[in-house]
Design a protein around this motif. Structure first.
Motif, PDB file in Angstrom:
ATOM      1  N   SER A  58      42.630 -40.512 -69.903  1.00  0.00           N
ATOM      2  CA  SER A  58      43.778 -41.228 -69.339  1.00  0.00           C
ATOM      3  C   SER A  58      45.017 -41.106 -70.224  1.00  0.00           C
ATOM      4  CB  SER A  58      43.425 -42.702 -69.133  1.00  0.00           C
ATOM      5  OG  SER A  58      43.046 -43.304 -70.354  1.00  0.00           O
ATOM      6  N   ASP A  59      44.823 -41.059 -71.549  1.00  0.00           N
ATOM      7  CA  ASP A  59      45.952 -40.906 -72.464  1.00  0.00           C
ATOM      8  C   ASP A  59      46.601 -39.532 -72.343  1.00  0.00           C
ATOM      9  OD1 ASP A  59      45.680 -43.451 -73.435  1.00  0.00           O
ATOM     10  OD2 ASP A  59      44.453 -42.867 -75.162  1.00  0.00           O
ATOM     11  N   ILE A  60      45.864 -38.585 -71.808  1.00  0.00           N
ATOM     12  CA  ILE A  60      46.408 -37.245 -71.590  1.00  0.00           C
ATOM     13  C   ILE A  60      46.999 -37.122 -70.193  1.00  0.00           C
ATOM     14  CG2 ILE A  60      45.831 -34.791 -71.469  1.00  0.00           C
ATOM     15  CD1 ILE A  60      43.583 -35.329 -73.474  1.00  0.00           C
ATOM     16  N   LEU A  61      46.293 -37.698 -69.204  1.00  0.00           N
ATOM     17  CA  LEU A  61      46.689 -37.520 -67.809  1.00  0.00           C
ATOM     18  C   LEU A  61      47.983 -38.247 -67.465  1.00  0.00           C
ATOM     19  CD1 LEU A  61      46.095 -36.473 -64.972  1.00  0.00           C
ATOM     20  CD2 LEU A  61      44.715 -38.532 -64.592  1.00  0.00           C
ATOM     21  N   TRP A  62      48.112 -39.536 -67.852  1.00  0.00           N
ATOM     22  CA  TRP A  62      49.273 -40.307 -67.425  1.00  0.00           C
ATOM     23  C   TRP A  62      50.590 -39.772 -67.984  1.00  0.00           C
ATOM     24  CZ3 TRP A  62      47.849 -42.087 -63.275  1.00  0.00           C
ATOM     25  CH2 TRP A  62      46.714 -42.869 -63.083  1.00  0.00           C
ATOM     26  N   PRO A  63      50.696 -39.432 -69.266  1.00  0.00           N
ATOM     27  CA  PRO A  63      51.960 -38.833 -69.733  1.00  0.00           C
ATOM     28  C   PRO A  63      52.275 -37.507 -69.041  1.00  0.00           C
ATOM     29  CG  PRO A  63      50.698 -39.646 -71.595  1.00  0.00           C
ATOM     30  CD  PRO A  63      49.795 -39.731 -70.404  1.00  0.00           C
ATOM     31  N   SER A  64      51.239 -36.697 -68.799  1.00  0.00           N
ATOM     32  CA  SER A  64      51.468 -35.428 -68.105  1.00  0.00           C
ATOM     33  C   SER A  64      51.942 -35.657 -66.677  1.00  0.00           C
ATOM     34  CB  SER A  64      50.181 -34.595 -68.102  1.00  0.00           C
ATOM     35  OG  SER A  64      49.726 -34.360 -69.417  1.00  0.00           O
ATOM     36  N   ALA A  65      51.332 -36.641 -65.997  1.00  0.00           N
ATOM     37  CA  ALA A  65      51.757 -36.970 -64.639  1.00  0.00           C
ATOM     38  C   ALA A  65      53.180 -37.507 -64.621  1.00  0.00           C
ATOM     39  CB  ALA A  65      50.792 -37.991 -64.032  1.00  0.00           C
ATOM     40  N   GLY A  66      53.538 -38.283 -65.648  1.00  0.00           N
ATOM     41  CA  GLY A  66      54.902 -38.795 -65.730  1.00  0.00           C
ATOM     42  C   GLY A  66      55.919 -37.684 -65.894  1.00  0.00           C
ATOM     43  N   ALA A  67      55.597 -36.699 -66.724  1.00  0.00           N
ATOM     44  CA  ALA A  67      56.503 -35.563 -66.908  1.00  0.00           C
ATOM     45  C   ALA A  67      56.646 -34.763 -65.612  1.00  0.00           C
ATOM     46  CB  ALA A  67      55.991 -34.670 -68.030  1.00  0.00           C
ATOM     47  N   PHE A  68      55.533 -34.578 -64.906  1.00  0.00           N
ATOM     48  CA  PHE A  68      55.573 -33.865 -63.627  1.00  0.00           C
ATOM     49  C   PHE A  68      56.461 -34.610 -62.629  1.00  0.00           C
ATOM     50  CE2 PHE A  68      54.035 -33.330 -59.289  1.00  0.00           C
ATOM     51  CZ  PHE A  68      54.037 -31.945 -59.146  1.00  0.00           C
ATOM     52  N   ALA A  69      56.288 -35.927 -62.538  1.00  0.00           N
ATOM     53  CA  ALA A  69      57.078 -36.715 -61.602  1.00  0.00           C
ATOM     54  C   ALA A  69      58.561 -36.679 -61.959  1.00  0.00           C
ATOM     55  CB  ALA A  69      56.570 -38.155 -61.582  1.00  0.00           C
ATOM     56  N   ALA A  70      58.855 -36.751 -63.250  1.00  0.00           N
ATOM     57  CA  ALA A  70      60.251 -36.744 -63.682  1.00  0.00           C
ATOM     58  C   ALA A  70      60.947 -35.447 -63.290  1.00  0.00           C
ATOM     59  CB  ALA A  70      60.325 -36.952 -65.190  1.00  0.00           C
ATOM     60  N   MET A  71      60.310 -34.315 -63.568  1.00  0.00           N
ATOM     61  CA  MET A  71      60.928 -33.035 -63.245  1.00  0.00           C
ATOM     62  C   MET A  71      60.974 -32.799 -61.736  1.00  0.00           C
ATOM     63  SD  MET A  71      62.165 -31.453 -65.830  1.00  0.00           S
ATOM     64  CE  MET A  71      62.685 -33.061 -66.480  1.00  0.00           C
ATOM     65  N   ALA A  72      60.012 -33.335 -61.013  1.00  0.00           N
ATOM     66  CA  ALA A  72      60.018 -33.190 -59.556  1.00  0.00           C
ATOM     67  C   ALA A  72      61.186 -33.957 -58.942  1.00  0.00           C
ATOM     68  CB  ALA A  72      58.697 -33.680 -58.976  1.00  0.00           C
ATOM     69  N   ILE A  73      61.413 -35.183 -59.425  1.00  0.00           N
ATOM     70  CA  ILE A  73      62.525 -35.982 -58.903  1.00  0.00           C
ATOM     71  C   ILE A  73      63.867 -35.344 -59.268  1.00  0.00           C
ATOM     72  CG2 ILE A  73      63.680 -38.217 -59.051  1.00  0.00           C
ATOM     73  CD1 ILE A  73      60.905 -39.467 -59.514  1.00  0.00           C
ATOM     74  N   LEU A  74      63.992 -34.887 -60.524  1.00  0.00           N
ATOM     75  CA  LEU A  74      65.238 -34.239 -60.941  1.00  0.00           C
ATOM     76  C   LEU A  74      65.460 -32.938 -60.163  1.00  0.00           C
ATOM     77  CD1 LEU A  74      65.083 -34.812 -64.804  1.00  0.00           C
ATOM     78  CD2 LEU A  74      66.524 -36.005 -63.146  1.00  0.00           C
ATOM     79  N   GLY A  75      64.380 -32.252 -59.843  1.00  0.00           N
ATOM     80  CA  GLY A  75      64.490 -31.026 -59.056  1.00  0.00           C
ATOM     81  C   GLY A  75      65.015 -31.294 -57.659  1.00  0.00           C
ATOM     82  N   LYS A  76      64.555 -32.380 -57.044  1.00  0.00           N
ATOM     83  CA  LYS A  76      65.060 -32.751 -55.719  1.00  0.00           C
ATOM     84  C   LYS A  76      66.533 -33.140 -55.788  1.00  0.00           C
ATOM     85  CE  LYS A  76      63.130 -33.007 -52.423  1.00  0.00           C
ATOM     86  NZ  LYS A  76      62.937 -31.970 -51.358  1.00  0.00           N
ATOM     87  N   MET A  77      66.916 -33.777 -56.889  1.00  0.00           N
ATOM     88  CA  MET A  77      68.333 -34.115 -57.074  1.00  0.00           C
ATOM     89  C   MET A  77      69.165 -32.850 -57.242  1.00  0.00           C
ATOM     90  SD  MET A  77      67.927 -37.419 -59.610  1.00  0.00           S
ATOM     91  CE  MET A  77      69.697 -37.700 -59.739  1.00  0.00           C
ATOM     92  N   ASP A  78      68.589 -31.824 -57.862  1.00  0.00           N
ATOM     93  CA  ASP A  78      69.292 -30.536 -57.990  1.00  0.00           C
ATOM     94  C   ASP A  78      69.644 -29.955 -56.629  1.00  0.00           C
ATOM     95  OD1 ASP A  78      69.482 -30.455 -60.689  1.00  0.00           O
ATOM     96  OD2 ASP A  78      67.869 -29.003 -61.011  1.00  0.00           O
ATOM     97  N   GLN A  79      68.723 -30.065 -55.702  1.00  0.00           N
ATOM     98  CA  GLN A  79      68.972 -29.524 -54.372  1.00  0.00           C
ATOM     99  C   GLN A  79      70.155 -30.227 -53.697  1.00  0.00           C
ATOM    100  OE1 GLN A  79      65.279 -29.815 -52.209  1.00  0.00           O
ATOM    101  NE2 GLN A  79      64.289 -28.199 -53.398  1.00  0.00           N
ATOM    102  N   THR A  80      70.304 -31.513 -53.962  1.00  0.00           N
ATOM    103  CA  THR A  80      71.429 -32.262 -53.394  1.00  0.00           C
ATOM    104  C   THR A  80      72.749 -31.882 -54.050  1.00  0.00           C
ATOM    105  OG1 THR A  80      69.931 -34.116 -52.971  1.00  0.00           O
ATOM    106  CG2 THR A  80      72.295 -34.583 -52.909  1.00  0.00           C
ATOM    107  N   LEU A  81      72.697 -31.619 -55.369  1.00  0.00           N
ATOM    108  CA  LEU A  81      73.911 -31.332 -56.127  1.00  0.00           C
ATOM    109  C   LEU A  81      74.202 -29.841 -56.248  1.00  0.00           C
ATOM    110  CD1 LEU A  81      73.320 -33.892 -59.030  1.00  0.00           C
ATOM    111  CD2 LEU A  81      74.840 -34.180 -57.063  1.00  0.00           C
TER     112      LEU A  81
END
Length: 242
Positions: free
Chosen positions: A92-115
Motif C-alpha cells: 500500500s505504501d508503494i501503490l497509493w503514491p504511485s496512483a496519486g502521481a498517475f491521477a495528478a498527471m492524468a488531470i493535468l493532461g486533460k487540462m492541457d487539452q483545454t488549454l
C-alpha cells in the motif's frame, strides 16, 4: 539522539605534564557525564559550542577540550547504498503514491487539452519532481507547503527577471539558477523541483508571453491541485493498508 564527542585532556601534576590520547564519548539527553570515574557537567549552548567543567581533586588541574559534531562523517561508500530502514515498504505504501502521481498527471493532461488552443501546457517537467516529493516523501522539508509555494513563485519570477535583463543564453540560465538557490536558502524554503523553473522559462519560448504571470502559472497553480491529491494519498496510506 546523542551527540558524538571527541575529547582530549592534559593532566598537570607538579612540573610533569602528561597528554593522554583522544577519547570518544557519547552523550544523550542527560547533561552529566562520568569521565574517568569523576562526575563532570556538560553544557551545550544554542550554537552547539561545548563547555566542560570538572572538580579539582588533590591539587591536580585537568584541562579538558571537546570537539562536537552532530553530523558524524560517514564512510564514502555509504552514499552509494540504499537508506537503511526498519522494514521494507508495504504494498500500500508503494501503490497509493504511485496512483496519486498517475491521477495528478492524468488531470493535468486533460487540462492541457483545454488549454492547447492558447499554447500553454500544464504538464511541465518540474511538476513530476513535485509529485515525487509530495507523494513519496510527504514528511520531508521540501514537501512543506511554505517551501513549495515560496520556492515555486520566487524561482519562477527570478527566471522571468533574468530573461528580461540578460536575454536567452548561458548567462541568463546560470544567473537565474544561482539566484534561485540563494533565494531558497535565504527564505528557508528549499524545494529542489523549483530550481528548474527559471531554466524552463528561459529555454521555453511558449512561456515567454506569460511574462511575470509565469510566477503563478503553471507551476504554483498546478501545485494547488497536487496538494489536494497529496491529502488523499496520505489518507489512503493511513487508513487502507495492505
Amino acid at each position: 539522539m546523542g551527540v558524538q564527542l571527541q575529547a582530549y585532556f592534559h593532566h598537570h601534576h607538579s612540573r610533569i605534564m602528561m597528554a593522554r590520547p583522544p577519547l570518544s564519548i557519547t552523550c544523550g539527553s542527560s547533561n552529566s557525564l562520568l569521565f574517568n570515574g569523576k562526575k563532570a557537567t556538560l553544557r551545550l549552548d544554542g550554537s552547539l559550542g561545548l563547555h566542560f567543567t570538572s572538580r579539582k581533586i588533590d591539587r591536580r588541574r585537568r584541562d579538558f577540550g571537546i570537539v562536537a559534531s552532530t553530523n558524524v562523517a560517514a564512510p564514502f561508500w555509504d552514499g552509494w547504498k540504499p537508506e537503511k530502514s526498519s522494514a521494507a515498504p508495504s504494498l500500500s505504501d508503494i501503490l497509493w503514491p504511485s496512483a496519486g502521481a498517475f491521477a495528478a498527471m492524468a488531470i493535468l493532461g486533460k487540462m492541457d487539452q483545454t488549454l492547447a488552443s492558447k499554447g500553454i501546457s500544464m504538464t511541465i517537467a518540474p511538476l513530476g519532481a513535485v509529485c515525487a516529493v509530495l507523494f513519496a516523501t510527504p514528511s520531508s522539508p521540501a514537501a512543506r507547503k511554505y517551501n513549495m509555494f515560496m520556492a515555486q513563485i520566487g524561482c519562477a519570477a527570478i527566471g522571468v527577471l533574468a530573461f528580461s535583463l540578460l536575454g536567452p543564453g548561458w548567462l541568463a540560465r546560470s544567473t537565474a539558477l544561482g539566484a534561485s538557490i540563494a533565494f531558497m536558502i535565504y527564505t528557508r524554503s528549499t524545494h529542489p523541483p523549483a530550481a528548474s523553473l527559471p531554466l524552463l522559462f528561459i529555454d521555453g519560448a511558449k512561456f515567454h508571453h506569460l511574462n511575470f504571470w509565469y510566477a503563478l502559472f503553471p507551476g504554483a497553480t498546478a501545485c494547488i491541485l497536487l496538494c489536494l491529491i497529496q491529502e488523499m494519498v496520505c489518507y489512503l496510506k493511513q487508513n487502507f493498508k495492505f
